[in-house]
Design a protein around this motif. Structure first.
Motif, mmCIF file in Angstrom:
data_model
loop_
_atom_site.group_PDB
_atom_site.id
_atom_site.type_symbol
_atom_site.label_atom_id
_atom_site.label_comp_id
_atom_site.label_asym_id
_atom_site.label_seq_id
_atom_site.Cartn_x
_atom_site.Cartn_y
_atom_site.Cartn_z
ATOM 1 N N GLN A 92 0.813 -1.205 0.000
ATOM 2 C CA GLN A 92 0.000 0.000 0.000
ATOM 3 C C GLN A 92 0.853 1.265 0.000
ATOM 4 O O GLN A 92 0.561 2.216 -0.694
ATOM 5 C CB GLN A 92 -0.841 -0.015 1.280
ATOM 6 C CG GLN A 92 -2.303 -0.094 1.045
ATOM 7 C CD GLN A 92 -3.061 -0.422 2.330
ATOM 8 O OE1 GLN A 92 -2.694 -1.305 3.096
ATOM 9 N NE2 GLN A 92 -4.122 0.291 2.564
ATOM 10 N N GLU B 275 -3.746 -2.602 -3.064
ATOM 11 C CA GLU B 275 -4.160 -1.244 -3.440
ATOM 12 C C GLU B 275 -3.036 -0.512 -4.158
ATOM 13 O O GLU B 275 -2.796 0.671 -3.939
ATOM 14 C CB GLU B 275 -4.584 -0.446 -2.215
ATOM 15 C CG GLU B 275 -5.858 -0.990 -1.617
ATOM 16 C CD GLU B 275 -6.192 -0.295 -0.330
ATOM 17 O OE1 GLU B 275 -6.225 0.939 -0.341
ATOM 18 O OE2 GLU B 275 -6.403 -0.992 0.662
ATOM 19 N N GLY C 200 -3.900 2.605 -6.149
ATOM 20 C CA GLY C 200 -4.739 3.572 -5.437
ATOM 21 C C GLY C 200 -4.366 5.020 -5.659
ATOM 22 O O GLY C 200 -5.213 5.897 -5.558
ATOM 23 N N HIS D 229 -10.359 -1.331 -3.324
ATOM 24 C CA HIS D 229 -11.588 -0.765 -2.778
ATOM 25 C C HIS D 229 -12.536 -0.347 -3.889
ATOM 26 O O HIS D 229 -13.606 0.179 -3.625
ATOM 27 C CB HIS D 229 -11.274 0.433 -1.886
ATOM 28 C CG HIS D 229 -10.665 0.039 -0.574
ATOM 29 N ND1 HIS D 229 -11.300 -0.811 0.295
ATOM 30 C CD2 HIS D 229 -9.496 0.356 0.001
ATOM 31 C CE1 HIS D 229 -10.529 -0.989 1.361
ATOM 32 N NE2 HIS D 229 -9.422 -0.292 1.198
ATOM 33 N N ALA E 260 -8.114 8.039 -0.967
ATOM 34 C CA ALA E 260 -7.327 6.897 -1.434
ATOM 35 C C ALA E 260 -7.168 5.924 -0.268
ATOM 36 O O ALA E 260 -6.884 6.326 0.848
ATOM 37 C CB ALA E 260 -5.961 7.361 -1.925
ATOM 38 N N GLY E 261 -7.400 4.656 -0.536
ATOM 39 C CA GLY E 261 -7.225 3.657 0.519
ATOM 40 C C GLY E 261 -8.419 3.487 1.436
ATOM 41 O O GLY E 261 -8.391 2.640 2.320
ATOM 42 N N LEU E 262 -9.466 4.296 1.238
ATOM 43 C CA LEU E 262 -10.641 4.096 2.077
ATOM 44 C C LEU E 262 -11.608 3.136 1.386
ATOM 45 O O LEU E 262 -11.720 3.126 0.161
ATOM 46 C CB LEU E 262 -11.359 5.426 2.323
ATOM 47 C CG LEU E 262 -10.594 6.449 3.154
ATOM 48 C CD1 LEU E 262 -11.463 7.674 3.410
ATOM 49 C CD2 LEU E 262 -10.153 5.848 4.480
ATOM 50 N N ASP E 263 -12.321 2.349 2.198
ATOM 51 C CA ASP E 263 -13.309 1.458 1.612
ATOM 52 C C ASP E 263 -14.484 2.303 1.103
ATOM 53 O O ASP E 263 -14.597 3.480 1.438
ATOM 54 C CB ASP E 263 -13.726 0.377 2.631
ATOM 55 C CG ASP E 263 -14.217 0.955 3.945
ATOM 56 O OD1 ASP E 263 -15.084 1.844 3.923
ATOM 57 O OD2 ASP E 263 -13.723 0.519 5.003
ATOM 58 N N PRO E 264 -15.366 1.704 0.283
ATOM 59 C CA PRO E 264 -16.412 2.506 -0.372
ATOM 60 C C PRO E 264 -17.266 3.307 0.624
ATOM 61 O O PRO E 264 -17.530 4.490 0.408
ATOM 62 C CB PRO E 264 -17.266 1.468 -1.094
ATOM 63 C CG PRO E 264 -16.401 0.261 -1.257
ATOM 64 C CD PRO E 264 -15.381 0.297 -0.159
ATOM 65 N N LYS F 253 -15.205 6.158 1.989
ATOM 66 C CA LYS F 253 -15.094 7.267 1.032
ATOM 67 C C LYS F 253 -16.301 8.172 1.166
ATOM 68 O O LYS F 253 -16.184 9.390 1.267
ATOM 69 C CB LYS F 253 -15.053 6.736 -0.406
ATOM 70 C CG LYS F 253 -13.745 6.122 -0.816
ATOM 71 C CD LYS F 253 -13.731 5.928 -2.331
ATOM 72 C CE LYS F 253 -12.372 5.497 -2.835
ATOM 73 N NZ LYS F 253 -11.995 4.101 -2.573
#
Ligand SMILES: Nc1ncnc2c1ncn2[C@@H]1O[C@H](COP(=O)(O)OP(=O)(O)OP(=O)(O)O)[C@@H](O)[C@H]1O
Ligand SMILES: Nc1ncnc2c1ncn2[C@@H]1O[C@H](COP(=O)(O)OP(=O)(O)OP(=O)(O)O)[C@@H](O)[C@H]1O
Ligand SMILES: [Mg+2]
Ligand SMILES: [Mg+2]
Lengths: 280, 286
Positions: free
Chosen positions: A90, A168, A171, A201, B174-178, B181
């Protein structure tokens, strides 16, 4: 024998005050060469932990992880295992080891003991694949966030692993870069039979995979093909969204249209056009 | 309000590694704007916004940045005043976490503003809840021993706890789940009442289209233009010349049009697209 096998794997981290933080609970699955698997789950559901267990960066507290039948807790097997499984993490900062981009990418192939010409070839190819050839001589710390991420991806591509895990990894790439990297990975998957575990995600990206594994609070909540999207409860129960196409299709179906469960932009457009044709 | 005037920036000047990251940038970000900054990898977005809280110093004869009367090209800048005003969330949250517990990390900012311990702690606890984390579970843990998305939430909480007037976010989702977000974007909209100006860098065009009223496109260190979302995403020529991709919802609308479903091609949100499809196909509301 499967290429990668998790058998009832348990893993807990030890927190600051010796408290145990259970990250994976009795996780079992296996992956064959050439599979393309999306791994999805909420923040903190255990995806990165699972990735680190695949190549022995973490050892299971219970159960076993086997790569080509060899346990990741077998110290003698570790070198072999890391040749076979490459992970893009990541945060690319933690992956840069040298002061020049191309040396960084060469690090993996050098460790494999490849001849210099082949190393050169792989480094050039990997950097070109991620659009970073012009930065080959730059310092990894003099790059933008997305550029660092591309270099980290190139570093793993250059190993030509049998299983590539992308945590990710796209990302922070711009939409173009994201598509380009996915194309390279898909091509390796298709042409070289490289297996892929893509942690993402973006549910639209997951919908394009052959197989989807859903993690929820450290346990596997579902593991199956595209048919999983017909049972939205699976995703909702794990705190996830459905892909945009499926969300829209469900709303349209509820409003009296019949567009089924499309899983790509093209399928969606075609289904709506067909439904319109049926009306008129 | 942030005024950027003729700003240029060169990394490692006078070395073999020298890179000019910004060329003569002019921008005006007004109070109340939800200002998007987009552009491909290496375009100069992070370099640009790192000027807004003087993390990057303006170089000699390289233009000016003025944040509500504070001239950042001045010799002496009141950094305390500036950083109380401008809250910045970095692209990689690891770069702003430092304390040994999450709670201390988030309390650091408010305490630095001279706020007493009890209130700083209250603000920190509120901020933890606002970013969707469980205070009891996470407050005493090390911020470095969290998952990627949890770290990003903690970094954001640290900035929110300072109650800034201008929020600068470098790829905040960025990097957050849906769900994460959506929650974070909702949170930003909610705090916008007290923090009226938001600047957001993002590679997620759907997010940019849905939330921003103005969008600056950067390309190789230059501003290609500042547009409204409809102007930008509704114009094939602009998208082409600026090298910008469509939001997914807009792409679907374009594809539908290609197949004879007459939806508006400049839709910017999922709801708009839904309504447009119903209208085009002639579905009565259920
Ligand atoms: N180094 C660590 N020390 C202690 N706990 C950790 C550590 N890394 C992760 N954890 C915890 O383990 C759990 C699983 O974390 P993991 O990083 O595997 O999640 P993830 O699914 O990758 O999440 P994300 O989508 O946010 O990256 C979380 O509760 C997290 O807080
Ligand atoms: N510390 C540094 N030293 C030297 N050059 C740098 C440094 N950081 C960035 N650069 C260069 O400056 C340019 C702009 O970088 P910047 O980080 O502002 O891009 P960005 O638009 O934020 O990109 P991304 O979307 O990848 O984060 C790039 O060409 C990059 O290589
Ligand atoms: Mg993770
Ligand atoms: Mg950046």
């Amino acid at each position: 024998m499967s290429f990668l096998e998790f058998k009832n794997v348990e893993y807990s981290y030890v927190g600051g005050d010796d408290e145990l933080i259970q990250a994976l609970k009795s996780v079992s699955f296996s992956i064959e060469r050439g599979e393309f698997v999306a791994l999805v789950g909420c923040n903190g559901s255990g995806k990165s932990t699972l990735a680190r267990l695949c190549n022995g960066l973490l050892a299971p507290d219970g159960g076993e992880v086997l790569v080509d039948g060899q346990s990741t807790t077998d110290k003698r097997a570790l070198f072999d295992i890391r040749k076979k499984i490459g992970i893009v993490f990541q945060n690319p900062d933690n992956q840069m080891v040298t002061t020049i981009v191309e040396d960084d990418v060469a690090f993996g192939p050098e460790n494999l003991g490849l001849p210099p010409e082949e190393i050169r070839e792989r480094v050039d190819w990997a950097l070109a694949s991620v659009g970073m050839s012009e930065h080959a001589k730059s310092g990894p710390f003099r790059l933008s966030g997305g550029q660092k991420q591309r270099v980290a991806i190139a570093g793993v591509l250059a190993i030509k692993p049998e299983l590539m895990i992308l945590d990710e990894a796209t990302g922070m790439l711009d939409p173009n870069g994201r598509r380009e990297v996915l194309e390279v990975v898909k091509k390796l998957n298709r042409d070289e039979n490289m297996a892929v575990i893509m942690i993402t995600h973006f549910m639209e990206e997951a919908a394009a995979a052959d197989r989807i594994i859903v993690l929820n609070k450290g346990s596997i909540a579902a593991d199956g093909g595209k048919e999983l999207f017909n049972t939205p409860e699976v995703f909702e129960g794990a705190g996830l969204d459905l892909p945009l196409y499926v969300r829209l299709a469900r709303r349209l179906n509820d409003a009296g249209m019949d567009v089924g469960c499309p899983l790509t932009a093209d399928e969606f457009a075609a289904a709506v056009a067909k439904a319109q044709g049926g009306k008129k | 309000m942030i005024e950027v005037k003729n700003l240029s920036f060169v990394y490692s000047p006078k070395t073999p590694f020298t890179t000019q990251a910004l060329f003569d940038i002019n921008l005006s970000i007004e109070t109340g704007d939800f200002f998007g900054i987009i552009g491909s990898t290496g375009a100069g977005k992070s370099t640009l916004v790192s000027h807004f809280n003087a993390l990057t110093k303006i170089q000699k004869n390289s233009g000016a940045v003025i944040v509500d009367e504070i001239d950042l090209s001045a010799k002496k800048i009141d950094l305390k005043k500036l950083r109380a005003k401008v809250g910045m969330v970095f692209q990689y949250p690891e770069h702003q976490l430092f304390a040994d517990t999450v709670l201390k990390d988030i309390m650091f900012g408010p305490k630095n503003l001279g706020i007493n311990n009890a209130e700083a702690e209250q603000r920190a606890r509120d901020a933890i809840a606002l970013v969707g984390l469980d205070c009891a579970e996470i407050a005493e843990r090390s911020p470095f021993e969290l998952s990627g998305g949890q770290k990003r939430r903690v970094a954001l909480a640290g900035v929110i706890a300072m109650h800034p007037e201008i929020l600068v976010l470098d790829e905040p989702t960025a990097g957050l789940d849906p769900k994460g977000k959506r929650e974070i974007m909702d949170l930003i909209l909610r705090i916008k009442a007290d923090c009226p100006t938001v600047v957001m860098i993002s590679h997620n065009m759907d997010e940019i289209a849905e939330y921003c009223n103005k969008i600056a496109v950067l390309r190789r260190g230059r501003v290609m233009g500042v547009f409204s979302p409809r102007e930008l995403f509704g114009s094939e020529e602009l998208l082409e010349s600026c090298g910008v991709e469509l939001p997914l919802v807009t792409e679907l609308a374009v594809k539908l049009n290609g197949l004879g479903v007459a939806v508006d091609k400049s839709v910017l949100t999922e709801n708009e697209l839904f309504e447009e499809i119903k209208k085009a196909v002639g579905v009565k509301n259920a």
